[in-house]
Design a protein around this motif. Structure first.
Motif, mmCIF file in Angstrom:
data_model
loop_
_atom_site.group_PDB
_atom_site.id
_atom_site.type_symbol
_atom_site.label_atom_id
_atom_site.label_comp_id
_atom_site.label_asym_id
_atom_site.label_seq_id
_atom_site.Cartn_x
_atom_site.Cartn_y
_atom_site.Cartn_z
ATOM 1 N N ALA A 1 0.810 -1.220 0.000
ATOM 2 C CA ALA A 1 0.000 0.000 0.000
ATOM 3 C C ALA A 1 0.841 1.267 0.000
ATOM 4 C CB ALA A 1 -0.981 0.005 1.188
ATOM 5 N N LEU A 2 1.928 1.261 -0.783
ATOM 6 C CA LEU A 2 2.699 2.499 -0.924
ATOM 7 C C LEU A 2 1.899 3.489 -1.771
ATOM 8 C CD1 LEU A 2 6.246 1.026 -1.643
ATOM 9 C CD2 LEU A 2 5.202 1.628 0.550
ATOM 10 N N PHE A 3 2.047 4.782 -1.465
ATOM 11 C CA PHE A 3 1.347 5.797 -2.256
ATOM 12 C C PHE A 3 2.076 5.939 -3.582
ATOM 13 C CE2 PHE A 3 0.830 7.331 2.226
ATOM 14 C CZ PHE A 3 -0.441 6.787 2.370
ATOM 15 N N ASP A 4 1.421 5.558 -4.685
ATOM 16 C CA ASP A 4 2.193 5.495 -5.920
ATOM 17 C C ASP A 4 2.355 6.843 -6.617
ATOM 18 O OD1 ASP A 4 -0.296 3.157 -7.065
ATOM 19 O OD2 ASP A 4 -0.473 5.316 -6.775
ATOM 20 N N MET B 1 -6.520 3.430 -5.382
ATOM 21 C CA MET B 1 -6.037 3.615 -4.010
ATOM 22 C C MET B 1 -6.845 2.771 -3.029
ATOM 23 S SD MET B 1 -5.101 7.647 -3.683
ATOM 24 C CE MET B 1 -4.200 7.429 -2.144
ATOM 25 N N THR C 1 -5.915 -1.094 -3.563
ATOM 26 C CA THR C 1 -4.549 -1.431 -3.150
ATOM 27 C C THR C 1 -4.282 -1.013 -1.701
ATOM 28 O OG1 THR C 1 -3.741 0.658 -4.036
ATOM 29 C CG2 THR C 1 -3.609 -1.245 -5.491
ATOM 30 N N GLU C 2 -5.336 -0.730 -0.963
ATOM 31 C CA GLU C 2 -5.268 -0.404 0.472
ATOM 32 C C GLU C 2 -4.552 0.915 0.777
ATOM 33 O OE1 GLU C 2 -3.511 -4.260 1.738
ATOM 34 O OE2 GLU C 2 -5.345 -4.547 2.881
ATOM 35 N N GLN C 3 -4.341 1.758 -0.247
ATOM 36 C CA GLN C 3 -3.675 3.041 0.036
ATOM 37 C C GLN C 3 -4.558 3.948 0.878
ATOM 38 O OE1 GLN C 3 -1.641 4.943 -3.403
ATOM 39 N NE2 GLN C 3 -1.909 2.992 -4.424
ATOM 40 N N ALA D 1 -4.158 2.858 4.275
ATOM 41 C CA ALA D 1 -2.843 3.296 4.744
ATOM 42 C C ALA D 1 -2.886 4.755 5.189
ATOM 43 C CB ALA D 1 -1.795 3.099 3.652
#
Ligand SMILES: Nc1ncnc2c1ncn2[C@@H]1O[C@H](COP(=O)(O)OP(=O)(O)O)[C@@H](O)[C@H]1O
Ligand SMILES: [Mg+2]
Lengths: 252, 257
Positions: free
Chosen positions: A88-91, B123, B126-128, B131
Motif C-alpha cells: 500500500a505504498l502511495f504510488d 487507491m 490497493t489499500e492506500q 494506509a
C-alpha cells in the motif's frame, strides 16, 4: 496492551468474525495464523480502528476504540505502524515521501530533515539509494521493506504486519522475518503479525493464535502449538489438504 | 399481497437507497472537512492544475468549433427571414447560458472525473486509503475535499474561457468567412447579453463542478473488487456525472431563468 473482546463482524450475509477473543501483552509478539479468507486481515484492521466491530470491543492500552471520536482515534493511530499485505505504498509519491508521510503531516520538521530521517529508516530495513525512486520502480520485496520503513518512521509502540512474507522468495522472506525480530529487539515494540507461513510464525512468535471459523480456536507458545493434539490446528500447521478443515469447492 | 408488494419494493430499493445514504454521508463529511484545518493547499493546487490546465486544450478546441457551428447554422436559418444581424446574439446567449457550462462540464467529466474515479478506486483496492487512515490522515479531507473545491472553482473559470473562445469562433465564421461587418456582429453580441446570462452560466458551472467531482470521488472511494471494480467505478462515474449534469441543467435553467 491490546485486547479484543467477543468481536463480531459481518459483511452483508458473510459473518466473518464470530466472537474473537485475543490478548496481546506489552512487548509481546503475537502471530495470528489461519487460512486464506478466514478473516485475518479483517481482524487486524479492527485493532487499528479501520473497521468497527458489530459487537464486542477492541481495547488499546486502557482505551476502548469505540468510545473515541475521529481525533481521538487519530491520536491512538500515531502509536501504531502498519505494514499492509500489498505494501500500500502511495504510488504518486517517491519512496522517501512515502516513508516521511506521517512526519510531514504530524510534525513541524522541514522537508530536508524528513528526507534525512526517511533515508535513515530505509537504512534500517536494508535499503540504500532508493529514496528518490517511485514505488513502481521497486520489486515486491523492496516494496515490503519500504512499507516497513514507513510503518516505523514515527517510532510506534505497536506494529501490525499483514502477511509480511507472502509473495516473497524464501530468502527474502527470511530476511523480512529477521527484520521483524530486529524491530522488536531494537525498538521494543508490541506486534501482531498475520501469516500463513508456519516457518515465519515459529520464528517470530511469542504466542501463536489460530483463527478458524471466525474464532480463535487455539493459542499458545510456538512449542505448544507445534505439539498440539487439536486436529484443526494440526492440519493447518502440517499443511495437509485432508482433515477437519473444509475447503470450499473441493469435494472429497 | 400488499405486504408482499411492499417487501418487493423494499428489496428493489435497498441497494439504491443504501448508495444514496452513503453519498449523502460522504457529502456531509466533505462539508465538515472543508470547515476545519488543515487545509490541504498543496493538494488543492495540484487538483486545480489537473482539472483546469490539463483540460484546457480540449475545452478550447470544443469551444471554438461550437461557436463556429452555431454561427453557421444561425446564419443559414436567420437569413431566411432576413435576420442575419442576430447571429452574434444567438452565439453569445447560447454559449454563456447553456453550451459554455454544459460542454466544459461534460469534457472535464470525461477527463478529470474519470481520472479521479480511477485514481481513488486504485487507491482503495490497493489499500492506500486504509494506509492514509493508519497514518492518522482523514482520506476524505486529504483526497476528496481538494478535488471538490477545485471542481467548483475551475469549472466556472473554464466556462469563462469557453464563452469567450466560442464567441470568437462565431466571429470568425460570421465576419471572416461569411463577410458580415465586424461592427454589426459585435453589436449583436453586446446588445443582447446581460450580466444575468453570465451569472446563470457561472452558477451552473459551479454546480456542475461540485456534482461531477463528488460523484466521481464517491464512485472511486467506494470501489470494491480489484481492477474490474476500478473499471466499473470509472465508467459509473462518467455516466452518472454526465446524466446529473444534463438533467440538473434543465432544472437550473428553469429556476435561474
Ligand atoms: N471491506 C469488506 N467488505 C466486504 N467484505 C469484506 C471486506 N473485507 C473483507 N471482506 C471479506 O471478509 C472475508 C475475510 O477477508 P480477509 O480478512 O481479507 O481474509 P484473510 O484471512 O485472507 O486476510 C472475505 O470473505 C472477504 O471477502
Ligand atoms: Mg489478508
Amino acid at each position: 496492551m491490546i485486547e479484543l473482546r467477543d468481536v463480531h463482524k459481518s459483511f452483508g450475509e458473510n459473518h466473518v468474525l464470530r466472537g474473537v477473543n485475543l490478548k496481546v501483552r506489552k512487548g509481546e509478539s503475537v502471530v495470528v495464523i489461519g487460512g486464506s479468507g478466514s478473516g485475518k486481515s479483517v481482524l487486524l484492521k479492527h485493532i487499528i480502528g479501520l473497521l468497527k466491530p458489530d459487537r464486542g470491543s477492541v481495547i488499546v492500552g486502557s482505551t476502548d476504540l469505540s468510545q473515541l471520536d475521529e481525533e481521538g482515534l487519530n491520536e491512538i493511530r500515531k502509536r501504531f505502524g502498519m505494514l499492509f499485505q500489498s505494501s500500500a505504498l502511495f504510488d504518486s509519491m517517491t519512496v522517501w515521501e512515502n516513508v516521511g508521510f506521517g512526519l510531514k503531516r504530524h510534525t513541524r520538521l522541514s522537508d530536508s530533515e524528513i528526507k534525512k530521517i526517511a533515508i535513515q529508516k530505509l537504512g534500517m530495513v536494508g535499503l540504500v539509494g532508493v529514496e528518490d525512486l517511485m514505488p513502481s520502480e521497486l520489486s515486491g520485496g523492496m516494496r515490503k521493506r519500504v512499507g516497513l520503513a514507513r510503518a516505523i518512521a514515527m517510532e510506534p509502540e505497536i506494529l501490525l504486519y499483514d502477511e509480511p512474507t507472502t509473495g516473497l522468495d524464501p530468502i527474502m522472506a527470511d530476511a523480512v522475518n529477521d527484520l521483524i525480530i530486529k524491530m522488536r529487539e531494537t525498538l521494543h515494540v508490541t506486534s501482531v503479525t498475520i501469516t500463513h507461513d508456519m516457518k515465519s510464525a515459529y520464528k517470530i512468535a511469542d504466542t501463536i493464535a489460530m483463527l478458524y471459523n471466525g474464532v480463535i480456536v487455539a493459542s499458545g507458545p510456538p512449542g505448544e502449538i507445534r505439539n498440539t493434539p487439536d486436529p484443526v490446528v494440526r492440519q493447518f500447521i502440517e499443511g495437509r489438504a485432508e482433515g477437519p478443515i473444509v475447503l470450499e469447492g473441493i469435494i472429497r | 399481497m400488499i405486504i408482499r408488494f411492499i417487501e418487493f419494493i423494499g428489496a428493489v430499493m435497498e441497494k439504491p437507497a443504501e448508495g444514496l445514504g452513503r453519498f449523502i454521508l460522504l457529502f456531509c463529511a466533505v462539508l465538515k472537512g472543508m470547515a476545519r484545518p488543515p487545509f490541504e493547499a498543496r493538494n488543492i493546487i495540484r487538483q486545480m492544475l489537473e482539472i483546469g490546465v490539463n483540460s484546457l486544450p480540449v475545452v478550447l478546441i470544443t469551444a471554438v468549433f461550437t461557436g463556429m457551428v452555431l454561427a453557421l447554422q444561425g446564419y443559414t436559418g436567420f437569413k431566411r427571414f432576413g435576420a442575419e444581424g442576430l447571429v452574434g446574439s444567438v452565439v453569445a446567449l447560447s454559449m454563456t447560458r447553456e453550451l459554455g457550462p454544459v460542454l466544459s462540464a461534460l469534457i472535464v467529466t470525461g477527463r478529470a472525473g474519470a481520472a479521479m474515479a480511477a485514481e481513488l478506486g486504485t487507491m482503495r483496492v490497493t489499500e492506500q486509503i486504509d494506509a492514509l487512515e493508519t497514518l492518522a490522515t482523514n482520506p476524505v479531507k486529504y483526497l476528496i475535499v481538494p478535488r471538490f473545491l477545485s471542481g467548483m472553482v475551475m469549472l466556472p473559470a473554464l466556462t469563462v474561457v469557453t464563452d469567450i473562445i466560442g464567441i470568437l469562433g462565431g466571429y470568425f465564421v460570421t465576419v471572416t468567412l461569411l463577410g458580415t461587418s465586424s461592427k454589426s456582429y459585435l453589436r449583436a453580441t453586446w446588445n443582447f447579453l446581460q450580466v444575468q446570462d453570465i451569472y446563470v452560466g457561472l452558477t451552473k458551472a459551479c454546480f456542475f463542478g461540485a456534482a461531477f467531482t463528488l460523484i466521481s470521488c464517491y464512485k472511486g472511494f467506494y470501489t470494491r473488487g480489484g481492477a474490474e471494480g476500478v473499471g466499473r467505478a470509472t465508467t459509473g462515474a462518467v455516466v452518472f456525472s454526465s446524466m446529473t449534469i444534463l438533467i440538473s441543467d434543465y432544472f437550473l435553467s428553469a429556476w435561474l431563468f
